[in-house]
Design a protein around this motif. Structure first.
Motif: not given
Ligand code: PMP
Length: 417
Positions: A158-162, A177-180
């Motif tokens: 995932x990209x951090x797409x807030x 980061x947790x998903x990475x």
């Protein structure tokens, strides 16, 4: 009668007769303010006199001198000039023609250098259209639908797409980061992972700046696991974001940097840069190509880098980018169809959504097409196609930004009022 392939999708009906600076003269006799720059390419504006002169001079000397056969001064000079702007330690450069080719070269290098097969990309990233680059691209299914099978060994995090989740940036960064980390224990182990590949600002994926804390988190994981951090600066590089490289908003140095587009103001040339010790882990002859580092393109790139320095274009991109964003932001209050305004420097995106929050591609397309009628060229982007992107040349003036904003609002009023 022969015609252009219907596989091309035309953003405007304009046929260019000539172009100067931020302006395009159409064969229809109209003048257009160009906020597309050939998709972020004509960094010093159209036909900057110093770029034209450098190319003209080089054409009379030698046009093509294949670089694994004989070398030529423009390429040696360009390599020296890049040394003045590349991040510390990235002291070895390989040249190709297009962004996609350079992305592929970076993947080849990462695999050879680490002996590992897999590459992790981030959702919404765009890395090109060759089959390998299309595999790495997750900016929309339209970039790969119908011509599978793609290349193996690519995994998406995932990209951090807030904004999409309605989260604050810190929450989105922590989640991504947790998903990475989870991907590295569930799908591709670190010892199988050669590279993390990311854009500093998602380009075709919607003009979303990558949060600095995310890049710093990627750097930390890359160091921890011996994975290479590869920055695709093809669209965001060479001053466009208001820093020379788009990743320089974060406290990171990549292992491999990819550049193209704005590097030569319109001549096709691309490059990857990495530490010599890293390049030496590949084998001589593993990279190459007939046209890579072409003499005329290299001369134009040298002139481009000189103009960017002498005309303080990185600073201009920052100041004019702030002006552009400050002019776009209030439009969000006036036109409820606008759901977000974002970007860095002269890479600004205006996102459109329906009342229920779902992407409104029809509105974005209608606005983009209407801008042409008002004498302003723009493009759309985003996985759903619901973002209008504004990418003026780095030489854009205060008055040209004002004119662009007026014309953009005229198009909004026409479509959304
Ligand atoms: N990477 C990025 C970030 C890009 O924006 C693009 C082009 N839009 C590419 C790679 C591919 O470059 P090219 O079209 O020159 O192959």
């Amino acid at each position: 009668m022969t015609s252009l392939s219907p596989l091309l999708k035309q953003a405007t009906p304009v046929v260019v007769d000539s172009a100067r600076g931020c302006w395009i003269s159409g064969t229809d006799g109209r003048e257009y303010l160009d906020f597309t720059t050939g998709i972020g390419v004509t960094s010093t504006g159209h036909c900057h006199p110093r770029v034209v002169e450098a190319a003209r001079e080089q054409v009379g000397r030698v046009i093509h001198a294949q670089y694994t056969t004989v070398l030529h001064p423009p390429l040696l000079e360009l390599t020296e000039k890049l040394g003045e702007v590349l991040p510390p330690g990235l002291d070895s450069v390989f040249y190709a023609n297009s962004g996609s080719e350079a992305v592929e070269a970076a993947v080849r290098l990462a695999r050879m250098a680490t002996g590992r097969p897999n590459v992790v990309v981030f959702q919404g990233g765009f890395h090109g259209r060759t089959v390998a680059a299309a595999t790495l691209t997750t900016a929309g299914t339209r970039f790969s639908a119908g011509f599978s099978p793609l290349m193996g060994g690519v995994h998406m995090a995932p990209f951090p797409y807030a904004h999409r989740y309605g989260w604050d940036e810190r929450t989105a960064v922590d989640f991504a980061l947790r998903e990475l980390d989870y991907l590295l224990v569930t799908r591709t182990a670190p010892e199988d992972t050669a590279a993390l590949l990311i854009e500093p600002v998602l380009g075709d994926g919607g003009y979303l700046p990558t949060p600095p804390a995310f890049l710093e988190g990627l750097r930390e994981r890359a160091d921890r696991h011996g994975i290479l951090l590869v920055l695709d600066e093809v669209q965001a590089g060479v001053g466009r974001t208001g820093r020379f490289w788009g990743h320089q908003f974060a406290d990171v140095v990549p292992d491999v940097l990819i550049t193209a587009k704005g590097l030569a103001s319109g001549f096709p040339i691309s490059a990857i840069a990495a530490p010599t010790a890293l390049m030496e882990r590949g084998w001589p002859g593993s990279q190459g190509g007939t046209y890579g580092g072409n003499a005329v393109a290299a001369a134009a790139a040298c002139a481009t880098l000189d103009v960017v320095r002498d005309e303080h274009l990185v600073e201009n991109a920052r100041v004019r980018g702030d002006q552009l964003q400050a002019g776009l932001r209030p439009l969000q209050q006036r036109y409820p169809g606008i759901s977000d305004v974002r970007g860095r420097g002269l890479m600004q995106g205006v996102e459109f959504a329906q009342e229920d929050g779902s992407p409104d591609a029809a509105a974005a397309l209608a606005v983009q097409q209407a801008t042409t009628g008002h004498g302003l060229l723009t493009l759309t982007c985003g996985p759903a196609g619901n973002v209008v992107r504004l990418i003026p040349a780095l030489v854009v003036s205060e008055q040209e930004i004002r004119t662009g904003l007026e014309r953009f609002e005229a198009a909004l009023a026409e479509v959304l009022a």
